[in-house]
Write an enzyme that holds these catalytic residues in place. Structure first.
Site, mmCIF file in Angstrom:
data_model
loop_
_atom_site.group_PDB
_atom_site.id
_atom_site.type_symbol
_atom_site.label_atom_id
_atom_site.label_comp_id
_atom_site.label_asym_id
_atom_site.label_seq_id
_atom_site.Cartn_x
_atom_site.Cartn_y
_atom_site.Cartn_z
ATOM 1 C CG PHE A 1 46.036 -46.565 -37.252
ATOM 2 C CD1 PHE A 1 46.736 -46.044 -38.338
ATOM 3 C CD2 PHE A 1 44.854 -47.422 -37.922
ATOM 4 C CE1 PHE A 1 46.308 -45.996 -39.695
ATOM 5 C CE2 PHE A 1 44.579 -47.658 -38.853
ATOM 6 C CZ PHE A 1 45.280 -46.957 -40.126
ATOM 7 C CB CYS A 2 50.245 -47.859 -32.097
ATOM 8 S SG CYS A 2 51.824 -47.781 -32.656
ATOM 9 C CG ASN A 3 43.474 -49.429 -31.231
ATOM 10 O OD1 ASN A 3 43.316 -50.347 -30.828
ATOM 11 N ND2 ASN A 3 43.041 -47.922 -30.753
#
EC number: 2.8.1.9
Length: 767
Positions: free
Chosen positions: A423-425
């Site tokens: 999740f782009c994290n």
């Protein structure tokens, strides 16, 4: 944890029991406003769909789009940089929207300025480039850029800008911030104005954890410092995830910079965001490039440039997306009218998340092992500490993680939309999943990159599954998801009948998919969904019967199968003999995702069985349809006549239609399409068959065929595979041929039969 003691087994937690056992009042819905009526009226397109990716993008209501469209049809909006009447209307409307945005965040133009950007990412980039960084020198240690490790990629990416300026970047762990005291106070000099920037999210986009908004004031006052460094701290609050379901009061929590994306709140428009800048900080920002509309005056032949006074005009290079800005007004109006405001949304979405968390964490296998592992820093006790996001991985009965890609594919069969990956994290993903820096690098070497479907490497997960709720989410959405988890994991471990989902309901799997059903079966038993299937399962009642091949020309190369009686097929499969592998049935699927065409022998071309998946049905946007989006594709029966060089397409209630097997080179217009991330050249098979398909499905469709002179190569599977050994493909997913073992078919049929019998039904018509 609300909800009382966890129950064992596959029982679905009743919402009434959950609500009665809660220690705090729970709010579901929007008072006199009927949530069910809202869903039917405003979100009718969600019928039969369980959408649980609101943290990725929420959905817009019908009335919002209708109101915006009417606005555009009734008014003339010109370029706001002009001075005519229509341009003045645009300028005044845009300024009104700026005030509306500030009002939404409980502040005013006296305290904050609104700079429109293309999204939250562009807003973060603007801060990184314009912040008054001070590079280290003889008399200064230089500025510090600190960011919480639980931050979006776009926040972490700011460090590449600061690194180019020789600014030190320091990642800060959440646990370090939680125990931070006045470390910076002793080392601080009240006269030192060296600027530092601390960035953190109001809500983690990974887990939904809500970090204290009080950090803003504490850090700015020097009472709580990310690192010990003399100077003045500024705070950037990444609010993109938080404000999608919660109110943010900037009069109380006066962050210096607040980036956000409006599609997270309204669903539409996309590609529009803003940076809210505290006016006390705005004069410190530096700008290098200047674009149209930002200059008060400049010279083309001399280095002379005077910026405009307004912060927004100074930083909004070129013409802003003014029609999208005008659309925001209608977004605010619709949100207020449908829900009564963000506080109601906050309570409603948290109730759904708390219920789902409670029910999900209570699910157990018969041996007592948990069904899921939830990644969270809270017990979902309050919307002040937890947003409507649940991040988890599914486990088997031994505690091993089932890859998120497998869960995602299964969810798609139930028309449940989730998000998977990191999740782009990456920071939060590493922290919760126990992935070290060395493992991230090792996973990259193994071929895993962000956003792919490589979910397990050496048994260790590379990501997880995330569900999230929006203001139009319902209890039925939550329960459909829970029933899916139960059906996927627990029915095989429990002889007791489970709560069943009726086919056709939201969260129910569609009819069996034909897209990649195998064109051949092995070891003496048919895999055709129409042949040799037990009649009391009700699984074959509505499916078309395979048609034998007609008019075969003697080919150069032929695939063929020996003839066997059904009893011979069954006997060979059930007695466990390990004799030579025998191909018992041949199927091709001329139209991708449509019904099978069974043959006894068939020509083999350079792409596999001749004409196998040479055609595909696309929607009005040219996107290939599968049975996941359109289950009725399985009712389309293509029949190929090689002698007449035609394909006959049949469907119940429709007159058969013929399509030529090859294109007319002179009249054919080649268009580009995409299949499984590969670009393919195709051509349209004509308006006649398009109208036929559109009538059958009830929405615009077209039939495309892969161009005969276009070659699509299979992806290499190993380092030693040479380019010359790469197979050429038709519109298949990844292989020319697909085989299935007879034992697998029998096992599937037995499980399906047991599932139907457990409901007390003998045929699908009784559902």
């Amino acid at each position: 944890m609300a909800g009382g003691a966890a129950q064992r087994g596959a029982e679905l937690l009743a919402f009434e029991r959950f609500r009665d056992s809660s220690t705090q009042p729970l709010i579901y819905g929007y008072g006199p406003r009927s949530l069910r009526d809202m869903r039917e009226r405003e979100f009718g397109r969600l019928a039969g769909t369980v959408y649980l990716d609101h943290a990725g993008a929420t959905l817009f209501p019908r009335s919002q789009l209708t109101s915006f469209t009417n606005d555009l049809m009734e008014n003339v909006y010109g370029n706001p940089h002009s001075q005519n009447i229509s341009s003045k209307l645009t300028h005044d409307t845009v300024e009104h929207v700026r005030y509306r945005i500030l009002e939404h965040f409980r502040t005013s133009a006296e305290d904050y300025s609104v700079i429109f950007t293309s999204g939250s990412t562009a807003a973060l980039k603007l801060v990184a480039e314009a912040f008054p960084w001070v590079s280290p020198g003889l008399e200064s240690s230089g500025s510090r850029f600190c960011y919480l490790t639980d931050s979006h990629t776009s926040v972490v990416g700011m460090r590449n800008v600061t690194t180019a300026m020789n600014i030190t970047s320091i990642p800060v762990r959440p646990e370090d911030m939680c125990v931070a005291e006045t470390r910076g106070t002793a080392a601080s000099d009240p006269d030192c104005q060296l600027p530092h920037l601390f960035c953190y999210p109001a809500q983690s986009n990974f887990s939904g954890t809500r970090y204290p908004l009080s950090w803003i004031g504490e850090v700015k006052a020097g009472r709580m410092c990310p690192v010990s460094a003399p100077g003045k701290w500024f705070v950037l609050l990444d609010a993109a995830s938080y404000v999608s379901t919660s109110p943010l009061d900037l009069s109380l929590h006066q962050a210096d910079f607040v980036p956000l994306s409006f599609y997270k709140i309204f669903g539409f428009p996309t590609g529009l965001g803003a940076l809210l800048v505290n006016n006390r900080v705005a004069p410190l920002l530096r700008k290098t490039y200047f674009g149209g509309g930002t200059a008060a005056a400049y010279l083309a032949g001399e280095d002379f440039y005077i910026p405009r006074q307004s912060v927004a005009e100074r930083f909004e290079d070129g013409t802003i997306s003014f029609l999208d800005v005008i659309a925001l007004k209608h977004g605010f109006d619709a949100l207020e009218r449908l829900t009564g405001g963000m506080e109601n949304i906050k309570q409603h979405t948290f109730t759904l998340a708390q219920y789902t968390y409670t029910a999900l964490s209570a699910l157990r296998y018969p041996n007592g092992a948990p069904v899921v592992r939830i990644y969270s820093d809270s017990e979902f006790s309050s919307p002040e500490v937890q947003g409507p996001v649940i991040n988890f991985n599914v486990l088997d009965h031994s505690g091993n993680i089932i890859g998120y890609s497998q869960v995602d594919k299964m969810a798609s069969l139930y028309n449940i939309h989730v998000r998977t990956g990191c999740f782009c994290n990456t920071g939060a993903c590493q922290r919760h999943l126990g992935i070290s820096d060395a493992m991230v690098k090792k996973h990259l070497q193994a071929g895993h990159v962000c956003g792919d479907d490589v979910d397990l490497i050496d048994g260790h997960p590379t990501g997880s599954v995330r569900i999230s709720f929006g203001y139009m989410s319902t209890l039925e959405d939550a329960q459909a998801f829970l029933r899916f988890i139960i059906a996927m994991q627990l029915h095989q471990c429990d002889d007791q009948p489970l709560s069943q989902i009726t086919p056709g309901e939201a969260g129910a799997p569609p009819e069996s998919e034909a897209q990649d059903a195998v064109p051949a079966t092995m070891d003496g038993y048919s895999s055709s969904p129409q042949e040799d299937a037990p009649t009391d399962t009700g699984l074959s009642n509505d499916l078309p019967t395979p048609v034998a091949a007609v008019g075969l020309h003697p080919p150069l190369l032929m695939a063929s199968r020996p003839q066997q009686t059904p009893s011979e097929k069954a006997a060979g499969a059930l007695d466990g003999r390990l004799g030579p592998h025998v191909i018992t049935n041949l199927y091709l699927y001329p139209i991708k995702s449509c019904a099978a065409f069974e043959v006894t022998e068939w020509p083999v071309g350079s792409q596999g069985l001749l004409y196998d998946r040479s055609w595909m049905v696309v929607n009005h946007n040219g996107v290939c349809l599968s049975q996941k989006q359109e289950p009725r594709l399985c009712l389309i029966q293509p029949i190929i006549d090689l002698q007449q060089k035609i394909m006959v397409i049949k469907a119940k209630g429709m007159e058969p239609i013929e399509v030529p097997l090859e294109e007319n080179g002179e009249r054919t217009q080649v268009c580009q399409s995409k299949v499984c991330a590969d670009r393919v050249n195709t051509y349209n098979c004509g308006e006649k068959v398009s109208s036929w398909l559109s009538k059958f499905f009830g929405h615009p469709c077209q039939l495309l065929k892969q161009s005969s002179n276009f070659q699509r190569s299979a992806k290499k599977r190993g380092k030693d595979q040479s380019a010359g050994s790469t197979a050429t493909l038709s519109l298949v997913n990844e292989a020319q041929y697909l085989l299935i073992n007879t034992s697998s078919v029998l096992e599937l049929q037995q499980q399906l039969k047991a599932r139907w019998l457990s409901t007390g039904l003998t045929s699908r018509e009784e559902v």
